[in-house]
Design a protein around this motif. Structure first.
Motif, PDB file in Angstrom:
ATOM      1  N   GLY A   1      45.405  84.128  11.991  1.00  0.00           N
ATOM      2  CA  GLY A   1      45.661  84.783  13.271  1.00  0.00           C
ATOM      3  C   GLY A   1      46.529  84.001  14.225  1.00  0.00           C
ATOM      4  O   GLY A   1      46.854  84.483  15.310  1.00  0.00           O
ATOM      5  N   ASP A   2      46.926  82.802  13.863  1.00  0.00           N
ATOM      6  CA  ASP A   2      47.732  81.987  14.781  1.00  0.00           C
ATOM      7  C   ASP A   2      48.767  81.198  13.990  1.00  0.00           C
ATOM      8  O   ASP A   2      48.874  79.984  14.113  1.00  0.00           O
ATOM      9  N   THR A   3      49.533  81.908  13.159  1.00  0.00           N
ATOM     10  CA  THR A   3      50.465  81.250  12.253  1.00  0.00           C
ATOM     11  C   THR A   3      51.902  81.411  12.737  1.00  0.00           C
ATOM     12  O   THR A   3      52.383  82.531  12.886  1.00  0.00           O
ATOM     13  N   PRO A   4      52.609  80.310  12.989  1.00  0.00           N
ATOM     14  CA  PRO A   4      54.015  80.432  13.366  1.00  0.00           C
ATOM     15  C   PRO A   4      54.850  80.855  12.163  1.00  0.00           C
ATOM     16  O   PRO A   4      54.491  80.549  11.017  1.00  0.00           O
TER      17      PRO A   4
ATOM     18  N   ARG B   1      44.918  78.580   9.251  1.00  0.00           N
ATOM     19  CA  ARG B   1      44.883  78.916  10.681  1.00  0.00           C
ATOM     20  C   ARG B   1      45.061  80.421  10.833  1.00  0.00           C
ATOM     21  O   ARG B   1      46.094  80.903  11.313  1.00  0.00           O
TER      22      ARG B   1
ATOM     23  N   SER C   1      50.147  71.859  13.561  1.00  0.00           N
ATOM     24  CA  SER C   1      50.365  73.047  14.379  1.00  0.00           C
ATOM     25  C   SER C   1      49.314  73.182  15.472  1.00  0.00           C
ATOM     26  O   SER C   1      49.565  73.784  16.519  1.00  0.00           O
TER      27      SER C   1
ATOM     28  N   GLU D   1      51.562  73.227  18.423  1.00  0.00           N
ATOM     29  CA  GLU D   1      51.654  74.670  18.690  1.00  0.00           C
ATOM     30  C   GLU D   1      53.105  75.163  18.601  1.00  0.00           C
ATOM     31  O   GLU D   1      53.664  75.700  19.550  1.00  0.00           O
TER      32      GLU D   1
END
Length: 399
Positions: free
Chosen positions: A362-365, A360, A327, A331
Motif C-alpha cells: 500500500g505504500d510502494t514507490p 511495504r 524507503s 520515503e
C-alpha cells in the motif's frame, strides 16, 4: 545603504547576482524587464548585474525580438554556451571516462581510457586519467573555453579533504584531489580546482539533472558499475546533500556468499553486477558498462535459461529487502535502477517493485530503469562545476 557593513552589502550583491543567473538559466531566453519582474529587483540593478554576468562570460545576448508596441525592442539573455566549461571524470577499476560540459548542459567532448584492474593502486588510476584529461583540456582550449573546474567521481566515501576510502578500488584514505592536482601541474599549471565526489551521489544527480523531466524529490537511485550503491536527491536546490553510500555491503542473506568486503551475505553477492554477470559466463572477466559489460547484462535479461531466471529472481528479492528499509527512512517518490541494473530492463524493475510492495504493501514507490549511458557519472561530475557557476557567479567573478 548600510555603509557600515560592507560584508553585508557584498553578501546581498552575491545573492542578487546568483538570483539573476538562476532566472536566466531557468527561464531563458528572458529580457531584462522580465528579470526585474521575476526577481523584484529594480531595472537599474538588473542591468548592472546582467552586465557583470556578460563580462564574466556566463550569459550572452541573443539579440532583439520582434516588437510592435511602444519602447525599444527587448534584448533576450541566455546562458553562454561558449562560456566557461566543466570537466567531469569517472574512475572505475577498469576505466577512466570523462567529458566536457558547457553551461547549457551540452556535452562538448568525451574521452575514455580502458585500463587493467587498478584496484589497490591509486597511482595507476591517476596515470590513466592523464590522457583523458589531456584530451579534454585540449578540446576546451581549441574551442577557446575556460575550464572552471574538474570534478571526479569515485566509488567510495569521500571526506572534506578529498580523501577516498573505497572497498571497490581497495583504497584507504587516498588523497585523490591532491594527486590529480600534482598531475595537472604539467598540463595546465595546476590552476584548475579539483573536487572529488562519491560515484553514487553523482549517479543520483545524473538522473535528477539529465533523466526524464517528470521526476520529483525525494528520488532514490540504486546504481553502480561493479558494486551497488544508493544516492538520494531530497531537494533539487540542495543537491550536494542527502543519503549516499555503498548499498552493496548491506547484509541480506544469512550465511550467504563471501563478499569482497570480507563479510558474508552482502547484497553485492546476490544482486551486484559481478554476481549477475558471472551467472551467464562464469569464466569471463566482469567489466563495467563502457568497456563492454552492458551487452552481457542485456543478454542475461533476455535469457530463458533457468539459472538466469533464478538469478534475476533472487536479485529482485534481495533488492526488495534492501529497499524496503530505505524507503521507510527516505520515503522516495520514485526509485530508479541505474548503472548496470538499468540494462536489465523494465521487466526486472517490475519484479523489484513487486518484491518491494510485498514488504511495504500500500505504500510502494514506482520503480523504473535509467535511460542514461555508461558515462552518466562523468556527466554529473562536470555538471557540478557548471551548476556552481550559475549558483555562485560571484565566486567565479572573484577568481
Amino acid at each position: 545603504m548600510d555603509w557600515a557593513n560592507p560584508a553585508r552589502q557584498g553578501g546581498q550583491h552575491a545573492h542578487n547576482l546568483a538570483l539573476v543567473a538562476r532566472l536566466i538559466a531557468g527561464h531563458g531566453p528572458v529580457s531584462r524587464a522580465e528579470l526585474a519582474k521575476r526577481s523584484a529587483l529594480t531595472k537599474t540593478t538588473v542591468t548592472q548585474l546582467v552586465g557583470e554576468l556578460l563580462d564574466a562570460g556566463l550569459v550572452r545576448e541573443l539579440g532583439t525580438t520582434r516588437h510592435s508596441g511602444p519602447g525599444r525592442p527587448a534584448t533576450h539573455l541566455v546562458l553562454n554556451a561558449s562560456g566557461p566549461v566543466g570537466v567531469g571524470l569517472q574512475v572505475e577499476a577498469d576505466h577512466v571516462a570523462g567529458c566536457v560540459l558547457d553551461l547549457t548542459g551540452r556535452v562538448r567532448d568525451r574521452a575514455l581510457r580502458r585500463v587493467d584492474d587498478v584496484r589497490g593502486d591509486p597511482g595507476a588510476s591517476v596515470k590513466a586519467a592523464e590522457p583523458v584529461l589531456r584530451r579534454l583540456l585540449a578540446s576546451a582550449d581549441a574551442q577557446d573555453s575556460v575550464v572552471a573546474g574538474i570534478a571526479v567521481g569515485v566509488p567510495g566515501r569521500v571526506d572534506a579533504e578529498g580523501r577516498v576510502r573505497s572497498v571497490e578500488l581497495d583504497w584507504r584514505d587516498v588523497p585523490l584531489s591532491g594527486l590529480l592536482l600534482r598531475r595537472l601541474e604539467s598540463l595546465s599549471g595546476g590552476l584548475i580546482p579539483v573536487t572529488v565526489h562519491d560515484t553514487f551521489r553523482l549517479t543520483a544527480l545524473a538522473e535528477w539533472w539529465f533523466g526524464p523531466g517528470d521526476v520529483v524529490p525525494p528520488l532514490l537511485v540504486v546504481g553502480g558499475e561493479l558494486s551497488l550503491g544508493i544516492g538520494v536527491v531530497e531537494d533539487g536546490d540542495s543537491w550536494d546533500r542527502g543519503p549516499v553510500g555503498p548499498l552493496g555491503h548491506v547484509r541480506v542473506r544469512r550465511n550467504g556468499g563471501l563478499c569482497r568486503c570480507g563479510a558474508r551475505g552482502c547484497l553485492d553477492t546476490v544482486a551486484g553486477p559481478r554476481a549477475l554477470l558471472r551467472t551467464a559466463a562464469p569464466e569471463t572477466p566482469v567489466t563495467s558498462r563502457l568497456p563492454g559489460g552492458d551487452g552481457r547484462m542485456r543478454a542475461l535479461a533476455r535469457s530463458a535459461a533457468p539459472e538466469s531466471e533464478t538469478a534475476l529472481r533472487r536479485a529482485a528479492s534481495a533488492l526488495g529487502d534492501a529497499l524496503a528499509g530505505l524507503s521507510v527512512v527516505c520515503e522516495p517518490a520514485r526509485v530508479v535502477l541505474g548503472g548496470h541494473l538499468a540494462a536489465l530492463g523494465t521487466e526486472f524493475a517490475d519484479q523489484v517493485a513487486g518484491e518491494l510492495g510485498r514488504r511495504r504493501p500500500g505504500d510502494t514507490p514506482p520503480v523504473s530503469v535509467s535511460t542514461l549511458g555508461g558515462d552518466a557519472v562523468a556527466l554529473a561530475a562536470a555538471a557540478t562545476v557548471t551548476r556552481r557557476l550559475v549558483e555562485n557567479p560571484a565566486r567565479w567573478l572573484a577568481s
